[in-house]
Design an enzyme around this catalytic site. Structure first.
Site, short mmCIF file in Angstrom:
data_model
loop_
_atom_site.label_atom_id
_atom_site.label_comp_id
_atom_site.label_asym_id
_atom_site.label_seq_id
_atom_site.Cartn_x
_atom_site.Cartn_y
_atom_site.Cartn_z
N GLU A 1 1.03 -1.67 0.05
CA GLU A 1 -0.10 -0.36 -0.03
C GLU A 1 1.63 1.02 -0.37
O GLU A 1 0.28 2.09 0.34
CB GLU A 1 -1.15 -0.47 1.19
CG GLU A 1 -1.93 -0.87 0.76
CD GLU A 1 -3.05 -0.63 2.00
OE1 GLU A 1 -3.74 -1.03 1.99
OE2 GLU A 1 -2.56 -0.91 3.50
N HIS B 1 -2.17 4.11 8.57
CA HIS B 1 -3.16 3.27 8.06
C HIS B 1 -3.12 2.25 8.18
O HIS B 1 -2.68 1.42 8.50
CB HIS B 1 -2.57 3.42 6.66
CG HIS B 1 -3.52 1.86 5.84
ND1 HIS B 1 -5.05 3.30 5.36
CD2 HIS B 1 -3.63 1.01 5.48
CE1 HIS B 1 -5.84 1.35 4.75
NE2 HIS B 1 -4.91 0.79 4.21
N HIS C 1 -6.49 -0.71 8.99
CA HIS C 1 -7.83 -1.46 9.30
C HIS C 1 -8.38 -1.69 10.49
O HIS C 1 -9.28 -3.10 10.59
CB HIS C 1 -7.73 -2.84 8.57
CG HIS C 1 -6.60 -2.74 7.78
ND1 HIS C 1 -6.74 -3.80 6.60
CD2 HIS C 1 -6.18 -1.58 6.28
CE1 HIS C 1 -6.54 -3.28 5.61
NE2 HIS C 1 -5.96 -2.06 4.96
N HIS D 1 -12.86 0.56 3.04
CA HIS D 1 -11.17 -0.28 3.90
C HIS D 1 -10.94 0.06 4.86
O HIS D 1 -10.87 -1.31 5.41
CB HIS D 1 -10.48 0.44 2.43
CG HIS D 1 -8.94 -0.38 2.04
ND1 HIS D 1 -8.06 1.36 1.12
CD2 HIS D 1 -8.01 -0.72 2.93
CE1 HIS D 1 -6.68 0.08 1.86
NE2 HIS D 1 -7.02 -1.15 2.99
#
Ligand SMILES: [Zn+2]
Length: 232
Positions: free
Chosen positions: A84, A103, A105, A166
């Site tokens: 990513e 980032h 999840h 996402h």
């Protein structure tokens, strides 16, 4: 650029990435190898230290952290950078004021991102950590120009946004600021989902949102170098 609060050496940047990667795991903001983080290095504005691809956070070492130029070229490190990576490099290219990216999840945030809804300014901590309510950027395929366009818009005047279907993208002048935003977003998304069970969730009045932004979020962004956290 020699931005306040950024690591001054490549080794310090590697250690910082490992430190916050461990915190991500400890706070259950990531599972196994999901998510990724990066930091710029003071005086090397074209370089970022980023987590490697497919590496569990509990075994991550400083040697695993990859040094990458903003064009995607690996400068140091034997590992591949996170798949990513463009999510990070496109933001850094667009925003010289951003020094760190987290980032995740994380779970409650993923539920909100799956629904594609925005999170209004319902809690003080969200405004002080992120600058106000946050939006969910529309879905786009990873690494495309659409992602860059959508995230740039969603991150305007905010320290975080959700990525549709996402997860969370949090930014700041430092990795610590971005981490605080990512952590806050997860807590607020969790609270929001619970509160929605009771009906529409009241928002903080606009005047108060603006005051919190001005008195807490803006100074936290501006004074990133002094090590203060914010939002609680
Ligand atoms: Zn992701």
């Amino acid at each position: 650029m020699s931005q306040a609060g950024l690591p001054t050496t490549r080794d310090a940047a590697r250690e910082l990435v490992v430190l916050f990667a461990r915190r991500l795991l400890a706070e259950h903001l990531v599972s196994y190898t999901a998510g990724n983080i990066s930091t710029r290095i003071a005086d090397e504005p074209d370089l970022v230290a980023v987590t490697p691809a497919s590496t569990a956070y509990d075994t991550l070492t400083a040697e695993d952290v990859v040094m990458v130029r903003l064009d995607g070229t690996v400068v140091e490190g034997s590992r591949r950078p996170t798949s990513e990576l463009p999510l990070h490099t496109l933001v850094y290219l667009d925003r010289p004021d951003i020094g760190g990216i987290v980032h995740t999840h994380s779970r409650a945030a993923m539920a909100v991102a799956a629904m594609g809804i925005d999170v209004p300014p319902i809690l003080h901590g969200l405004v002080s950590a992120c600058g106000g309510g946050i939006t969910t950027a529309p879905y786009a395929r990873g690494g495309t120009a659409e992602v860059a366009t959508y995230t740039a818009e969603a991150l305007r005047h905010r320290s975080a946004c959700l990525l549709r279907n996402h997860g969370v993208l949090a930014v700041g002048p430092t990795l610590e600021h971005a981490y605080n935003a990512a952590s806050t977003v997860e807590g607020v998304c969790d609270a929001y989902l619970r509160a929605l069970a009771f009906g529409p969730v009241p928002e903080i009045p606009a005047d108060d949102v603006e005051r919190i932004r001005r008195e807490q979020w803006a100074p936290a962004w501006a004074s990133a170098g002094d090590g203060r956290t914010h939002g609680g």
